[in-house]
Design a protein around this motif. Structure first.
Motif, PDB file in Angstrom:
ATOM      1  N   TYR A 158      78.770  13.255 103.609  1.00  0.00           N
ATOM      2  CA  TYR A 158      78.601  12.977 105.039  1.00  0.00           C
ATOM      3  C   TYR A 158      79.910  13.210 105.790  1.00  0.00           C
ATOM      4  O   TYR A 158      79.906  13.755 106.904  1.00  0.00           O
ATOM      5  CB  TYR A 158      78.106  11.542 105.227  1.00  0.00           C
ATOM      6  N   HIS A 162      80.262  15.882 108.696  1.00  0.00           N
ATOM      7  CA  HIS A 162      80.681  15.462 110.036  1.00  0.00           C
ATOM      8  C   HIS A 162      81.770  16.375 110.576  1.00  0.00           C
ATOM      9  O   HIS A 162      81.712  16.818 111.729  1.00  0.00           O
ATOM     10  CB  HIS A 162      81.171  14.013 110.001  1.00  0.00           C
ATOM     11  N   ASP A 202      78.119  13.382 114.173  1.00  0.00           N
ATOM     12  CA  ASP A 202      77.308  12.579 113.261  1.00  0.00           C
ATOM     13  C   ASP A 202      75.869  13.082 113.249  1.00  0.00           C
ATOM     14  O   ASP A 202      75.237  13.185 112.195  1.00  0.00           O
ATOM     15  CB  ASP A 202      77.330  11.112 113.680  1.00  0.00           C
ATOM     16  N   CYS A 203      75.348  13.384 114.435  1.00  0.00           N
ATOM     17  CA  CYS A 203      73.979  13.891 114.539  1.00  0.00           C
ATOM     18  C   CYS A 203      73.850  15.238 113.834  1.00  0.00           C
ATOM     19  O   CYS A 203      72.870  15.488 113.109  1.00  0.00           O
ATOM     20  CB  CYS A 203      73.583  14.009 115.999  1.00  0.00           C
ATOM     21  N   GLY A 206      73.506  14.768 110.282  1.00  0.00           N
ATOM     22  CA  GLY A 206      72.133  14.410 109.940  1.00  0.00           C
ATOM     23  C   GLY A 206      71.206  15.609 109.927  1.00  0.00           C
ATOM     24  O   GLY A 206      70.334  15.731 109.065  1.00  0.00           O
ATOM     25  N   ALA A 231      78.412   5.754 107.620  1.00  0.00           N
ATOM     26  CA  ALA A 231      78.483   5.817 109.078  1.00  0.00           C
ATOM     27  C   ALA A 231      78.719   4.432 109.662  1.00  0.00           C
ATOM     28  O   ALA A 231      79.467   4.273 110.640  1.00  0.00           O
ATOM     29  CB  ALA A 231      77.200   6.420 109.640  1.00  0.00           C
ATOM     30  N   ARG A 260      76.864   5.222 115.425  1.00  0.00           N
ATOM     31  CA  ARG A 260      77.069   6.283 114.444  1.00  0.00           C
ATOM     32  C   ARG A 260      75.858   6.398 113.518  1.00  0.00           C
ATOM     33  O   ARG A 260      75.416   7.503 113.187  1.00  0.00           O
ATOM     34  CB  ARG A 260      78.359   6.039 113.655  1.00  0.00           C
ATOM     35  N   GLN A 261      75.319   5.260 113.114  1.00  0.00           N
ATOM     36  CA  GLN A 261      74.132   5.287 112.269  1.00  0.00           C
ATOM     37  C   GLN A 261      72.931   5.845 113.032  1.00  0.00           C
ATOM     38  O   GLN A 261      72.149   6.621 112.478  1.00  0.00           O
ATOM     39  CB  GLN A 261      73.825   3.876 111.770  1.00  0.00           C
ATOM     40  N   PHE A 264      73.312   9.720 113.357  1.00  0.00           N
ATOM     41  CA  PHE A 264      73.086  10.391 112.069  1.00  0.00           C
ATOM     42  C   PHE A 264      71.605  10.380 111.740  1.00  0.00           C
ATOM     43  O   PHE A 264      71.032  11.394 111.321  1.00  0.00           O
ATOM     44  CB  PHE A 264      73.882   9.716 110.950  1.00  0.00           C
ATOM     45  N   CYS A 276      70.421  16.455 119.465  1.00  0.00           N
ATOM     46  CA  CYS A 276      71.747  15.845 119.359  1.00  0.00           C
ATOM     47  C   CYS A 276      72.537  15.862 120.662  1.00  0.00           C
ATOM     48  O   CYS A 276      73.761  15.960 120.661  1.00  0.00           O
ATOM     49  CB  CYS A 276      72.553  16.547 118.270  1.00  0.00           C
TER      50      CYS A 276
END
Length: 284
Positions: A158, A162, A202-203, A206, A231, A260-261, A264, A276
């Motif tokens: 991750y 990122h 972050d997105c 994901g 995250a 952040r979570q 993601f 995003c």
């Protein structure tokens, strides 16, 4: 994440073991601890260049000296970077009608130079738009798991995804526009724009994870939970609390743990770049 024995990217500039060592060694016994020192340095803009683990008196690396753990970390990053190359090539073609040109990832130990200035262990992983390279001291993975509680290889993946997400922003022209706005803004406004930039990365991480699940076939049970935990562990509010500071939203530059979570997970659920748009989201 099944990564052993898989294709590695050739776009790795491995500067580890070339001498230079570490600028400052901080032991882990007593006081604030290494993590708190690093976090305080991050928020205060001070380059402390400490060792990112809790062992006292670790010796500087000499030229050509890489441990088995260092070698494995380098192999892992090279495999993960290869995965981002394959996935983003498809995403650019299928979703953006564009060509993806892979970035170079620089591995270093302790300190090195980038076109954006000195890179050190204290700064953490980052993307430099001036040379379009990602910089990573793999000791950060030890901090992530041992000090921040973000264990697992997909937590580390991750982090790589990122930073590659920032490169994607650069290729799409988003990063330059956002940084131009920051240069014309107040400090509070600049920080808010920085948060939007980071949450979009972050997105994008994901989105990568979503597409990689089917294309790469290396995702294992629990991997996405590891990334979500990571995250959460590196949100601005969580880091400030760990450093013994009061939570100050005006100082946020990356977003809260929940934000952040959320972003993601948004990319993970949709697999779409157009999901995003953190810049126009009303919750920011």
């Amino acid at each position: 994440m099944k990564w052993q024995g898989r294709r590695q990217s050739s776009n790795i500039d491995d500067r580890r073991g070339r001498g230079g060592g570490r600028g400052l060694v901080i032991g882990g016994g007593g006081g604030l601890g290494v993590l708190a020192i690093v976090v305080i340095g991050y928020f205060m803009g001070i380059d402390l260049t400490p060792l990112l683990d809790d062992s006292a008196g670790r010796q500087p690396q000499t030229q050509g000296q890489l441990s088995a753990q260092d070698e494995a970390a380098g192999d892992f990053v090279a495999v993960t970077l290869a995965d981002t190359e394959e996935v983003w090539t498809d995403i650019f073609r299928d979703q953006l009608n564009a060509h993806y040109q892979p970035t170079t990832l620089v591995l270093f130990s302790g300190m090195t130079q980038s076109a954006c200035g000195g890179a050190s262990a204290a700064t953490g992983p980052f993307y430099c738009p001036n040379d379009k390279k990602v910089y990573l001291d793999t000791d950060f993975f030890n901090v992530l798991s041992q000090q921040m509680g973000a264990e697992g290889d997909f937590a580390a993946a991750y982090v790589v995804a990122h930073e590659v997400g920032h490169y994607v922003q650069d290729q799409l022209g988003i990063l330059s526009q956002a940084n131009s706005l920051r240069a014309q803004s107040t400090e509070a406004q600049s920080n808010a724009i920085s948060v939007m930039i980071e949450l979009q990365a972050d997105c994008f991480a994901g989105v990568w994870a979503n597409v990689a699940q089917d294309k790469i076939g290396a995702i294992e049970r629990g991997d996405f939970a590891e990334a979500m935990n990571a995250a959460g562990q590196i949100g601005d509010d969580t880091l400030q609390r760990r450093a013994g500071q009061a939570v100050r939203p005006d100082n946020f530059t990356h977003g809260t743990s929940a934000e952040r979570q959320h972003w993601f997970e948004t990319g993970l659920e949709t697999g779409r770049v157009d999901s995003c748009d953190t810049f126009s989201d009303a919750t920011l």
